[in-house]
Design a protein around this motif. Structure first.
Motif, short mmCIF file in Angstrom:
data_model
loop_
_atom_site.label_atom_id
_atom_site.label_comp_id
_atom_site.label_asym_id
_atom_site.label_seq_id
_atom_site.Cartn_x
_atom_site.Cartn_y
_atom_site.Cartn_z
N SER A 37 0.80 -1.22 0.00
CA SER A 37 0.00 0.00 0.00
C SER A 37 0.84 1.27 0.00
CB SER A 37 -0.95 0.01 1.20
OG SER A 37 -0.21 0.05 2.40
N THR A 38 2.04 1.23 0.54
CA THR A 38 2.85 2.44 0.64
C THR A 38 3.97 2.48 -0.40
OG1 THR A 38 2.41 2.50 3.00
CG2 THR A 38 4.24 3.84 2.20
N TYR A 39 4.81 1.48 -0.38
CA TYR A 39 6.02 1.53 -1.18
C TYR A 39 5.82 1.15 -2.63
CZ TYR A 39 8.07 2.10 3.38
OH TYR A 39 8.36 2.56 4.62
N PHE A 40 4.79 0.40 -2.93
CA PHE A 40 4.62 -0.03 -4.32
C PHE A 40 4.35 1.16 -5.24
CE2 PHE A 40 2.24 -1.73 -7.93
CZ PHE A 40 3.26 -2.51 -8.45
N ILE A 41 3.48 2.07 -4.82
CA ILE A 41 3.18 3.22 -5.68
C ILE A 41 4.41 4.13 -5.80
CG2 ILE A 41 2.18 4.77 -3.97
CD1 ILE A 41 0.88 4.10 -7.51
N MET A 42 5.21 4.19 -4.73
CA MET A 42 6.46 4.97 -4.81
C MET A 42 7.42 4.31 -5.79
SD MET A 42 6.79 6.20 -0.80
CE MET A 42 8.43 5.67 -0.68
N PHE A 43 7.49 2.99 -5.77
CA PHE A 43 8.35 2.26 -6.70
C PHE A 43 7.93 2.51 -8.14
CE2 PHE A 43 8.81 -1.67 -9.22
CZ PHE A 43 10.19 -1.73 -9.29
N VAL A 44 6.63 2.45 -8.39
CA VAL A 44 6.13 2.65 -9.76
C VAL A 44 6.42 4.06 -10.24
CG1 VAL A 44 4.03 2.78 -11.16
CG2 VAL A 44 4.37 0.85 -9.63
N ILE A 64 -0.82 1.67 -15.24
CA ILE A 64 -0.66 0.84 -14.04
C ILE A 64 -1.77 1.14 -13.05
CG2 ILE A 64 0.78 0.52 -11.97
CD1 ILE A 64 2.01 -0.94 -14.23
N THR A 65 -2.08 2.40 -12.85
CA THR A 65 -3.15 2.80 -11.93
C THR A 65 -4.50 2.25 -12.40
OG1 THR A 65 -1.92 4.81 -11.41
CG2 THR A 65 -4.25 4.77 -10.80
N ALA A 66 -4.76 2.33 -13.68
CA ALA A 66 -6.02 1.80 -14.22
C ALA A 66 -6.10 0.28 -14.06
CB ALA A 66 -6.15 2.18 -15.70
N ILE A 67 -4.99 -0.40 -14.31
CA ILE A 67 -4.96 -1.86 -14.15
C ILE A 67 -5.26 -2.23 -12.70
CG2 ILE A 67 -3.41 -3.87 -14.11
CD1 ILE A 67 -2.08 -2.66 -16.64
N ILE A 68 -4.62 -1.57 -11.76
CA ILE A 68 -4.85 -1.86 -10.34
C ILE A 68 -6.30 -1.60 -9.97
CG2 ILE A 68 -4.30 -1.13 -7.99
CD1 ILE A 68 -1.40 -0.73 -8.98
N THR A 69 -6.86 -0.50 -10.43
CA THR A 69 -8.26 -0.17 -10.11
C THR A 69 -9.21 -1.22 -10.68
OG1 THR A 69 -7.69 2.19 -10.13
CG2 THR A 69 -10.02 1.62 -10.33
N ILE A 70 -9.03 -1.58 -11.92
CA ILE A 70 -9.90 -2.58 -12.57
C ILE A 70 -9.78 -3.93 -11.86
CG2 ILE A 70 -10.23 -3.92 -14.68
CD1 ILE A 70 -9.44 -1.28 -16.19
N LEU A 71 -8.55 -4.32 -11.54
CA LEU A 71 -8.35 -5.62 -10.89
C LEU A 71 -8.91 -5.64 -9.47
CD1 LEU A 71 -4.85 -6.69 -12.22
CD2 LEU A 71 -7.11 -7.42 -12.98
N PHE A 133 2.43 -7.50 -15.88
CA PHE A 133 2.09 -6.89 -14.59
C PHE A 133 0.65 -7.22 -14.20
CE2 PHE A 133 -0.01 -3.50 -12.30
CZ PHE A 133 0.80 -3.36 -11.18
N ALA A 134 -0.28 -7.09 -15.14
CA ALA A 134 -1.69 -7.37 -14.85
C ALA A 134 -1.88 -8.83 -14.43
CB ALA A 134 -2.56 -7.04 -16.06
N ILE A 135 -1.20 -9.74 -15.10
CA ILE A 135 -1.32 -11.17 -14.75
C ILE A 135 -0.76 -11.42 -13.35
CG2 ILE A 135 -0.46 -13.48 -15.33
CD1 ILE A 135 -0.58 -12.53 -18.32
N LEU A 136 0.42 -10.89 -13.07
CA LEU A 136 1.02 -11.08 -11.74
C LEU A 136 0.15 -10.44 -10.65
CD1 LEU A 136 4.79 -10.34 -12.53
CD2 LEU A 136 3.71 -12.56 -12.15
N TYR A 137 -0.39 -9.27 -10.93
CA TYR A 137 -1.18 -8.57 -9.92
C TYR A 137 -2.48 -9.30 -9.63
CZ TYR A 137 -2.67 -4.68 -7.05
OH TYR A 137 -3.06 -3.92 -5.98
N ILE A 138 -3.14 -9.83 -10.65
CA ILE A 138 -4.40 -10.54 -10.40
C ILE A 138 -4.12 -11.85 -9.66
CG2 ILE A 138 -4.57 -11.80 -12.59
CD1 ILE A 138 -7.51 -10.29 -10.67
#
Length: 153
Positions: A37-44, A64-71, A133-138
């Motif tokens: 929740s904290t460091y991932f968005i900073m990394f991106v 990336i933000t859209a993918i995270i929101t949709i997922l 990224f989308a596959i790994l995140y889901i």
């Protein structure tokens, strides 16, 4: 009533091991959530897309933000099915322990992969990076609820 009898039969050493295990599990879960929740968005935003082309970087961060929101919305749909799957589990280790181990292992591996540039894929093939990224995140999002199950339910 049966749960109470099981706890009453535990030796003091077994109770201590159980409590310490639960504490380490809760700590690990909190560290995982904090990293995500904290460091991932900073990394991106600071390390992943830092090509010098500001328009391209901003576009990739938007994707990336859209993918995270949709997922996350897809996760809302999937979670009841996962819960049903878990409710039907009957193993010699109990209903939850196998899923905690599976969920913790898979989400840890996925989080580690998400904190990489996947071998430079973000620079060489940025749109392929988004698909991976989308596959790994889901996968991480599907298995994440499994690691937060309570042993005592």
């Amino acid at each position: 009533m049966e749960k109470m009898n099981d706890q009453a039969r535990q030796s003091p050493m077994q109770k201590a091991i159980s409590r310490v295990s639960y504490a380490f599990g809760a700590f690990g879960n909190d560290v995982f959530y904090g990293a995500l929740s904290t460091y991932f968005i900073m990394f991106v935003t600071t390390h992943l897309f830092n090509t010098g082309d500001k328009a391209q970087n901003d576009r990739m961060i938007m994707y990336i933000t859209a993918i995270i929101t949709i997922l996350r919305v897809v996760e809302l749909i999937i979670d009841p099915f996962i819960g049903n799957w878990i409710d039907r589990t009957k193993t010699r280790f109990g209903q939850f322990k196998p899923w905690v181990v599976i969920g913790g292992t898979i989400t840890s591996i996925m989080l580690l992969l998400l904190f990489t540039d996947l071998g430079g894929l973000n620079q060489s093939h940025p749109y392929l990076y988004l698909v991976v990224f989308a596959i790994l995140y889901i996968i991480m999002d599907i298995f994440m609820p499994l690691k937060t199950l309570h042993f005592g339910q």
